[in-house]
Design an enzyme around this catalytic site. Sequence first.
Site, PDB file in Angstrom:
ATOM      1  N   CYS A  23      50.910  17.264  19.177  1.00 49.52           N
ATOM      2  CA  CYS A  23      50.813  15.676  19.389  1.00 49.52           C
ATOM      3  C   CYS A  23      49.428  15.068  20.033  1.00 49.52           C
ATOM      4  O   CYS A  23      48.093  15.391  19.388  1.00 49.52           O
ATOM      5  CB  CYS A  23      51.040  15.100  20.614  1.00 49.52           C
ATOM      6  SG  CYS A  23      51.016  13.371  20.626  1.00 49.52           S
ATOM      7  N   GLU A  67      57.664  17.630  18.986  1.00 49.94           N
ATOM      8  CA  GLU A  67      57.628  17.579  20.038  1.00 49.94           C
ATOM      9  C   GLU A  67      58.612  16.725  21.132  1.00 49.94           C
ATOM     10  O   GLU A  67      59.327  16.069  20.460  1.00 49.94           O
ATOM     11  CB  GLU A  67      56.045  16.569  20.516  1.00 49.94           C
ATOM     12  CG  GLU A  67      56.078  16.589  21.981  1.00 49.94           C
ATOM     13  CD  GLU A  67      54.364  15.562  22.036  1.00 49.94           C
ATOM     14  OE1 GLU A  67      54.542  16.080  23.328  1.00 49.94           O
ATOM     15  OE2 GLU A  67      54.423  14.687  21.413  1.00 49.94           O
ATOM     16  N   LYS A 105      51.502  23.076  24.732  1.00 49.23           N
ATOM     17  CA  LYS A 105      50.663  22.270  24.655  1.00 49.23           C
ATOM     18  C   LYS A 105      49.461  22.366  25.838  1.00 49.23           C
ATOM     19  O   LYS A 105      50.114  22.151  26.436  1.00 49.23           O
ATOM     20  CB  LYS A 105      50.828  21.583  24.765  1.00 49.23           C
ATOM     21  CG  LYS A 105      50.438  20.306  24.759  1.00 49.23           C
ATOM     22  CD  LYS A 105      50.706  18.478  24.427  1.00 49.23           C
ATOM     23  CE  LYS A 105      49.971  17.462  24.451  1.00 49.23           C
ATOM     24  NZ  LYS A 105      51.379  16.175  24.075  1.00 49.23           N
TER      25      LYS A 105
END
EC number: 2.3.1.269
Length: 500
Positions: free
Chosen positions: A369, A261, A318
Amino acid sequence: MGLTVAPFAAWFLAWIALAPLWIFVVSSKRKNYPPSSLLLLGLTWGIGYHGVALFWITGIHPMDWLGVPWWPSLAITIFCWSFISFYGGLFGAIWAACLTHISEQKSWLRILIGTAMWCVLESLWSAGPLWWSSLAYTQSPHNLAILHLGQISGPNLVTAAIVSVNGIVAEAWLNRKQGLLGRYLAIATGLLITLHLIGFGLYTAPIAKSSDTALKVGIVQGNIPNKIKLLPQGLSRAITGYTDGYLTLVNQGVEAVLTPEGALPFFQRNLPTTPLVSAVREKGVVAWIGAFGDRGRSYTNSLFTVNSQGEITSRYDKSKLVPLGEYIPFEGIIGGLVQRLSPLDEHQVHGSPNQIFDTPFGRAIVGICYESAFPEVFRSQAAAGGQFILSSSNDAHYSAAMPFQHHAQDIMRAIETDRWSARATNTGYSAFVDPHGRTLWISGYNTYETHAETIYRRQTQNLYVRWGDWFTPLLVGLSFLGWSLNIFWRNDANANSKLR
């Protein structure tokens, strides 16, 4: 219960750690304790569990890498930890309040409804922005057999198993004066063994491997500390580390390279001019690059597919942002109390739900994440044709317990979706996981590493992938049916006694 996860990993305690709360709530209600004391019991248990399990969040202090002075950094850290602990405590308080309303019911009905209520609350909590500590994750990565129940109906089925066993143990103690202690404990033991045998049967199922579905993937763990990540030396180190790592893996014969990420803290419009993308054009090996996507005046935390010609062909944004880190939940209420922890000035926005991520090797399942804690993110992508998992994370903000818990979450997602998983992180732990949750390789912590492994694309559709969490609605329906039948039997018994 907080001791069941990393760094303590006493996972076996989960099967008895809820029983004391169950006992105290039911027995206190029978003794006519005030409702406030029963709520306090649940609140205390919840704060204890979530506060201990999520103590790693205190690793964000000191936030000198954001330019925050030591004392304000400590205040922010204490607030964040207290907030998430109290938020978890509310879960326990609500469940305890519900349990008090059924404390006079028969034991079997109390177990059924108590388990259903816990699963419903976990469903509600996981649908919100702040979620991490499902009871199911107490078993990961150590008890892989029981985690395979997740292939049937997701993590809530594992949670239901844990709550029901705790409930039976609690009822054994509550009914000990009736001479039923041994009987209840035997039932709890039998249920525990049966559930593990079912899970073990799924765990031992063979995994098909063929050259047609094989994919050799490399990962680069850049190990760029947050203190320098956005400084000139950090940018230089990232560009050099990820480009050199890519070239090293290409020389090992990989077909694609995965980066963490935010590996390159650049916007999409600037990616084509980076040395890493230039290397992709030269070598012709696909790369999945963590960077930032443009969205008007805002930005997204994204993963990009760069094909063999160096072109960006797909993008995943995300969708689950870190509360208090990447955005402020209830910003109108608490936004003035907590400074944004994100190192970027622009406004970060959520990605849309139900995204698909097509690659030259087929459709992939992506989790960036914090999304690893949300099973539906992975299930929906698997149902849409995702054949393997790409997990891209930073994890450099916190103490060492956090990345190990994060790895445990990714193991659960691999098992539930029946997919191979490649996990690339900035500072550790990067890993490769098979569909049975077995870790094929795991990196060190705070180290620069590259590694290549062969994974396999799969298109299986188990019950969970196909239908989602169908068990919780079933459990609620059975609870309602049991409650109704119990009322009917009670009224019928009262009517018969009057006739006599």
